[in-house]
Write a protein that holds these residues in place. Structure first.
Motif, PDB file in Angstrom:
ATOM      1  N   SER A 123       0.828  -1.213   0.000  1.00  0.00           N
ATOM      2  CA  SER A 123       0.000   0.000   0.000  1.00  0.00           C
ATOM      3  C   SER A 123       0.858   1.257   0.000  1.00  0.00           C
ATOM      4  O   SER A 123       0.545   2.251  -0.678  1.00  0.00           O
ATOM      5  CB  SER A 123      -0.935  -0.002   1.204  1.00  0.00           C
ATOM      6  N   ILE A 124       1.947   1.224   0.762  1.00  0.00           N
ATOM      7  CA  ILE A 124       2.822   2.402   0.799  1.00  0.00           C
ATOM      8  C   ILE A 124       3.484   2.620  -0.560  1.00  0.00           C
ATOM      9  O   ILE A 124       3.598   3.752  -1.037  1.00  0.00           O
ATOM     10  CB  ILE A 124       3.879   2.238   1.909  1.00  0.00           C
ATOM     11  N   TYR A 125       3.920   1.529  -1.200  1.00  0.00           N
ATOM     12  CA  TYR A 125       4.528   1.697  -2.528  1.00  0.00           C
ATOM     13  C   TYR A 125       3.484   2.184  -3.538  1.00  0.00           C
ATOM     14  O   TYR A 125       3.797   2.990  -4.418  1.00  0.00           O
ATOM     15  CB  TYR A 125       5.145   0.380  -2.986  1.00  0.00           C
ATOM     16  N   ALA A 126       2.241   1.699  -3.419  1.00  0.00           N
ATOM     17  CA  ALA A 126       1.187   2.189  -4.307  1.00  0.00           C
ATOM     18  C   ALA A 126       0.925   3.676  -4.054  1.00  0.00           C
ATOM     19  O   ALA A 126       0.645   4.436  -4.995  1.00  0.00           O
ATOM     20  CB  ALA A 126      -0.093   1.375  -4.090  1.00  0.00           C
ATOM     21  N   PHE A 127       1.029   4.097  -2.787  1.00  0.00           N
ATOM     22  CA  PHE A 127       0.894   5.520  -2.472  1.00  0.00           C
ATOM     23  C   PHE A 127       2.016   6.324  -3.119  1.00  0.00           C
ATOM     24  O   PHE A 127       1.804   7.441  -3.626  1.00  0.00           O
ATOM     25  CB  PHE A 127       0.904   5.697  -0.948  1.00  0.00           C
ATOM     26  N   PHE A 128       3.216   5.763  -3.118  1.00  0.00           N
ATOM     27  CA  PHE A 128       4.355   6.420  -3.771  1.00  0.00           C
ATOM     28  C   PHE A 128       4.097   6.580  -5.273  1.00  0.00           C
ATOM     29  O   PHE A 128       4.320   7.658  -5.845  1.00  0.00           O
ATOM     30  CB  PHE A 128       5.631   5.606  -3.525  1.00  0.00           C
ATOM     31  N   VAL A 129       3.616   5.514  -5.929  1.00  0.00           N
ATOM     32  CA  VAL A 129       3.327   5.577  -7.362  1.00  0.00           C
ATOM     33  C   VAL A 129       2.214   6.589  -7.646  1.00  0.00           C
ATOM     34  O   VAL A 129       2.272   7.345  -8.628  1.00  0.00           O
ATOM     35  CB  VAL A 129       2.951   4.179  -7.888  1.00  0.00           C
ATOM     36  N   GLU A 130       1.233   6.634  -6.779  1.00  0.00           N
ATOM     37  CA  GLU A 130       0.140   7.592  -6.955  1.00  0.00           C
ATOM     38  C   GLU A 130       0.651   9.028  -6.885  1.00  0.00           C
ATOM     39  O   GLU A 130       0.263   9.891  -7.681  1.00  0.00           O
ATOM     40  CB  GLU A 130      -0.926   7.349  -5.880  1.00  0.00           C
ATOM     41  N   ARG A 131       1.531   9.271  -5.929  1.00  0.00           N
ATOM     42  CA  ARG A 131       2.110  10.608  -5.819  1.00  0.00           C
ATOM     43  C   ARG A 131       2.931  10.961  -7.063  1.00  0.00           C
ATOM     44  O   ARG A 131       2.895  12.098  -7.546  1.00  0.00           O
ATOM     45  CB  ARG A 131       2.998  10.688  -4.577  1.00  0.00           C
ATOM     46  N   VAL A 132       3.676  10.014  -7.536  1.00  0.00           N
ATOM     47  CA  VAL A 132       4.487  10.254  -8.739  1.00  0.00           C
ATOM     48  C   VAL A 132       3.582  10.629  -9.909  1.00  0.00           C
ATOM     49  O   VAL A 132       3.858  11.589 -10.648  1.00  0.00           O
ATOM     50  CB  VAL A 132       5.345   9.018  -9.066  1.00  0.00           C
ATOM     51  N   ARG A 133       2.497   9.904 -10.085  1.00  0.00           N
ATOM     52  CA  ARG A 133       1.597  10.161 -11.218  1.00  0.00           C
ATOM     53  C   ARG A 133       0.909  11.520 -11.090  1.00  0.00           C
ATOM     54  O   ARG A 133       0.607  12.162 -12.089  1.00  0.00           O
ATOM     55  CB  ARG A 133       0.556   9.050 -11.332  1.00  0.00           C
ATOM     56  N   ASN A 134       0.660  11.935  -9.843  1.00  0.00           N
ATOM     57  CA  ASN A 134       0.001  13.225  -9.649  1.00  0.00           C
ATOM     58  C   ASN A 134       0.971  14.408  -9.752  1.00  0.00           C
ATOM     59  O   ASN A 134       0.586  15.488 -10.190  1.00  0.00           O
ATOM     60  CB  ASN A 134      -0.702  13.259  -8.290  1.00  0.00           C
ATOM     61  N   ASN A 135       2.219  14.202  -9.342  1.00  0.00           N
ATOM     62  CA  ASN A 135       3.178  15.316  -9.288  1.00  0.00           C
ATOM     63  C   ASN A 135       4.080  15.412 -10.506  1.00  0.00           C
ATOM     64  O   ASN A 135       4.588  16.498 -10.806  1.00  0.00           O
ATOM     65  CB  ASN A 135       4.058  15.190  -8.032  1.00  0.00           C
ATOM     66  N   LEU A 136       4.315  14.297 -11.184  1.00  0.00           N
ATOM     67  CA  LEU A 136       5.219  14.307 -12.332  1.00  0.00           C
ATOM     68  C   LEU A 136       4.432  14.582 -13.606  1.00  0.00           C
ATOM     69  O   LEU A 136       3.555  13.803 -14.001  1.00  0.00           O
ATOM     70  CB  LEU A 136       5.955  12.971 -12.441  1.00  0.00           C
ATOM     71  N   HIS A 137       4.739  15.686 -14.249  1.00  0.00           N
ATOM     72  CA  HIS A 137       4.105  16.071 -15.504  1.00  0.00           C
ATOM     73  C   HIS A 137       5.174  16.032 -16.591  1.00  0.00           C
ATOM     74  O   HIS A 137       6.260  16.601 -16.426  1.00  0.00           O
ATOM     75  CB  HIS A 137       3.496  17.465 -15.401  1.00  0.00           C
ATOM     76  N   ILE A 138       4.861  15.375 -17.676  1.00  0.00           N
ATOM     77  CA  ILE A 138       5.843  15.150 -18.745  1.00  0.00           C
ATOM     78  C   ILE A 138       5.398  15.881 -19.996  1.00  0.00           C
ATOM     79  O   ILE A 138       4.236  15.790 -20.411  1.00  0.00           O
ATOM     80  CB  ILE A 138       6.008  13.642 -19.035  1.00  0.00           C
ATOM     81  N   SER A 139       6.352  16.616 -20.579  1.00  0.00           N
ATOM     82  CA  SER A 139       6.123  17.309 -21.851  1.00  0.00           C
ATOM     83  C   SER A 139       7.127  16.786 -22.868  1.00  0.00           C
ATOM     84  O   SER A 139       8.342  16.973 -22.711  1.00  0.00           O
ATOM     85  CB  SER A 139       6.276  18.826 -21.671  1.00  0.00           C
ATOM     86  N   LEU A 140       6.638  16.103 -23.877  1.00  0.00           N
ATOM     87  CA  LEU A 140       7.482  15.552 -24.946  1.00  0.00           C
ATOM     88  C   LEU A 140       7.462  16.504 -26.130  1.00  0.00           C
ATOM     89  O   LEU A 140       6.402  16.749 -26.720  1.00  0.00           O
ATOM     90  CB  LEU A 140       6.980  14.174 -25.356  1.00  0.00           C
ATOM     91  N   CYS A 141       8.598  17.038 -26.478  1.00  0.00           N
ATOM     92  CA  CYS A 141       8.718  17.981 -27.598  1.00  0.00           C
ATOM     93  C   CYS A 141       9.300  17.221 -28.785  1.00  0.00           C
ATOM     94  O   CYS A 141      10.505  16.952 -28.831  1.00  0.00           O
ATOM     95  CB  CYS A 141       9.597  19.169 -27.217  1.00  0.00           C
ATOM     96  N   MET A 142       8.460  16.884 -29.737  1.00  0.00           N
ATOM     97  CA  MET A 142       8.853  16.038 -30.853  1.00  0.00           C
ATOM     98  C   MET A 142       8.764  16.803 -32.177  1.00  0.00           C
ATOM     99  O   MET A 142       7.989  17.761 -32.305  1.00  0.00           O
ATOM    100  CB  MET A 142       7.956  14.792 -30.921  1.00  0.00           C
ATOM    101  N   SER A 143       9.541  16.335 -33.118  1.00  0.00           N
ATOM    102  CA  SER A 143       9.517  16.911 -34.460  1.00  0.00           C
ATOM    103  C   SER A 143       8.896  15.907 -35.434  1.00  0.00           C
ATOM    104  O   SER A 143       9.213  14.712 -35.376  1.00  0.00           O
ATOM    105  CB  SER A 143      10.927  17.272 -34.916  1.00  0.00           C
TER     106      SER A 143
END
Length: 507
Positions: free
Chosen positions: A261-281
């Motif tokens: 449960s704690i590791y799932a909480f860690f993954v949940e936080r990562v998904r909520n706080n980490l925003h990814i912007s892919l700049c592609m050509s």
């Protein structure tokens, strides 16, 4: 269903304060549908088809009568939370005051340049503002992942950094160097996930084509987009450390404190706080192949295409940068701005003709347009410097001529003052010259006389010398006889000449 859920996720970002009538709800629904579906379309036919579908649904279910052209082109609908960035609660609301929005963006850009080491110089024309609002909309959402597709120099990276800064996110970029290996990239990803999951810090990770050239990194990004974690990234010891650090937080939130449960909480936080912007050509086949290999790039990301800048945007940019050049009148600056737009548009048309004839794609990027303006500014500065140097040399020559004329005038005045003395000195000099000439003639005559006398003396000296040499020779012959006939026995002893020689000499 994933894309449909994104539409309702955008609608749910609002509050009843922002949507208080049917018209506002209709505009919000149209906006969210366009952001999810319309922004990923690339050709005009698909966009027109989507416009008809949107208007039909709006008329059927929301009782709104709109034309497709009004929805997609004529009437611009903007929603965002950028008008009140300093407010305790930032509402997702419709933006109608574009002047206020531009003022807010200028203020945020100024603050970014103060804090950032690498300064940005942006022009907030309508096209750029639209992309900023689209990027900000995605970044403010949990699991906010966006793929920006456009040719190099279209502004994907700078607009993402500004949008992330406006959301008060940490901006991270992976430093991919020539000597970088898989271990260094894994360490960077560990630090990133630890900051987002354990530190509960919102982060915007900006990845460009150059950084995702490693297929292994793309595989990790694909896992992050899909699951919020990277398989086998953390060792058992690392996971134990993460769990121990998060256990007090989980206990405070009154959640299950088991290891899973704690590791799932860690993954949940990562998904909520980490925003990814892919700049592609879109150039080449690289993007198409990557999307085939890693489907999460399409499925989990909101797509946003950066198309060619409209002429109004080109004109705004050229006006901004040409406005920084001094000593050019406003009409000339306007004409130059229009000329830059015309040149860029002509090159784009020629590139399209080349593609139609030879099937060779030439990308005329916004960076090329900025290089055109920069080249003109640099050429103008160079020519101005050459003109100033020539002007300075000419001015220096004129100053020298003026100084020479002044000196000549002073010398003329001095000559006028000294003219009588000069005449007097000339007369004295003439008399002295005559006297010297007379004495010179006399000296010449005396020199000739002395020369003649010297020749006579030399002649007599030669004769005397000849007589003396003859006498000396005879004396040398007679000297032994004289010594021999001397009454002194010693002198006779010195002489070795026999008496017969003396006798002979006497004869």
């Amino acid at each position: 269903m994933r894309d449909v859920s994104k539409v309702f996720q955008g609608i749910m970002m609002t509050r009843s304060k922002s949507v208080n009538n049917a018209e506002s709800l209709t505009r919000l629904w149209i906006h969210e549908v366009c952001r999810v579906f319309f922004d990923r379309l690339t050709n005009l036919e698909d966009k027109e088809w989507l416009g008809k579908i949107v208007t039909q649904f709006a008329e059927k279910y929301l009782k709104a009568r709109n034309e497709a052209e009004d929805v997609l082109e004529n009437v611009k609908i903007y929603w965002g939370d950028t008008l009140k960035l300093d407010a305790p609660v930032r509402y997702y609301e419709e933006i109608k005051d574009m002047a206020k929005l531009r003022k807010m963006l200028d203020s945020q850009l100024e603050m970014y340049n103060i804090k950032a080491s690498k300064k940005m110089q942006l022009v907030f024309f309508d096209y750029a503002i639209e992309h900023i609002l689209r990027i900000s909309r995605v970044l403010r959402q949990p699991k906010g992942y966006i793929m920006l597709i456009g040719v190099g120099g279209s502004g994907k990276g700078v607009l993402t950094r500004l949008s992330a800064f406006m959301q008060s996110y940490q901006i991270k970029e992976l430093e991919v160097k020539k000597d970088s290996n898989a271990d260094s990239l894994k360490d960077s990803m560990k630090d990133l996930l630890h900051t987002a999951g354990v530190g509960d810090v919102p982060i915007c990770l900006v990845l460009t084509d150059a950084q995702v050239s490693n297929e292994g990194l793309l595989e990790d990004v694909n896992s992050l987009l899909n699951n919020g974690e990277i398989p086998n990234l953390f060792t058992s010891d690392d996971i134990d450390k993460l769990i121990n650090e998060l256990r007090p937080v989980v206990a405070e939130k009154k959640r299950d404190e088991s290891r899973r449960s704690i590791y799932a909480f860690f993954v949940e936080r990562v998904r909520n706080n980490l925003h990814i912007s892919l700049c592609m050509s879109p150039a080449g086949d690289a993007l198409r192949l990557r999307c085939r290999k890693f489907p999460s790039l399409i499925n989990c990301c909101t797509l946003n295409w950066f198309s060619d800048w409209p002429q109004s945007a080109l004109f705004s940019v050229s006006t901004k940068f040409l406005g920084d050049i001094d000593d050019i009148s406003a009409p000339i600056k306007k004409a130059l701005a229009e000329l830059c737009v015309e040149i860029h548009s002509a090159v784009e048309e020629k590139a399209k003709e080349l593609f139609a004839e030879l099937r060779r794609k030439v990308y005329v990027t916004p960076k090329s347009y900025l290089d055109l303006i920069r080249l003109y500014a640099e050429g103008l500065a160079k020519k101005r410097k050459q003109m100033d140097d020539s002007k300075n040399r000419l001015a220096g020559g004129i100053d020298k001529l003026k100084e020479t004329n002044v000196n000549i005038a002073q010398m003329k005045r001095r000559l006028e003052v000294l003219q009588p003395k000069l005449v007097e000195k000339s007369e004295i000099l003439e008399v002295s010259q005559k006297k010297v000439n007379k004495e010179q003639r006399m000296a010449t005559q005396k020199e000739q006389l002395v020369t003649m006398q010297a020749d006579e003396v030399n002649e007599k000296a030669k004769k005397a010398k000849a007589i003396a040499d003859e006498a000396e020779g005879e004396l040398n012959l007679l000297m032994p006889c004289l010594l021999y006939t001397s009454p002194s026995p010693r002198d006779r002893q010195k002489s070795r000449m026999p008496s017969s020689a003396c006798k002979k000499k006497k004869k």
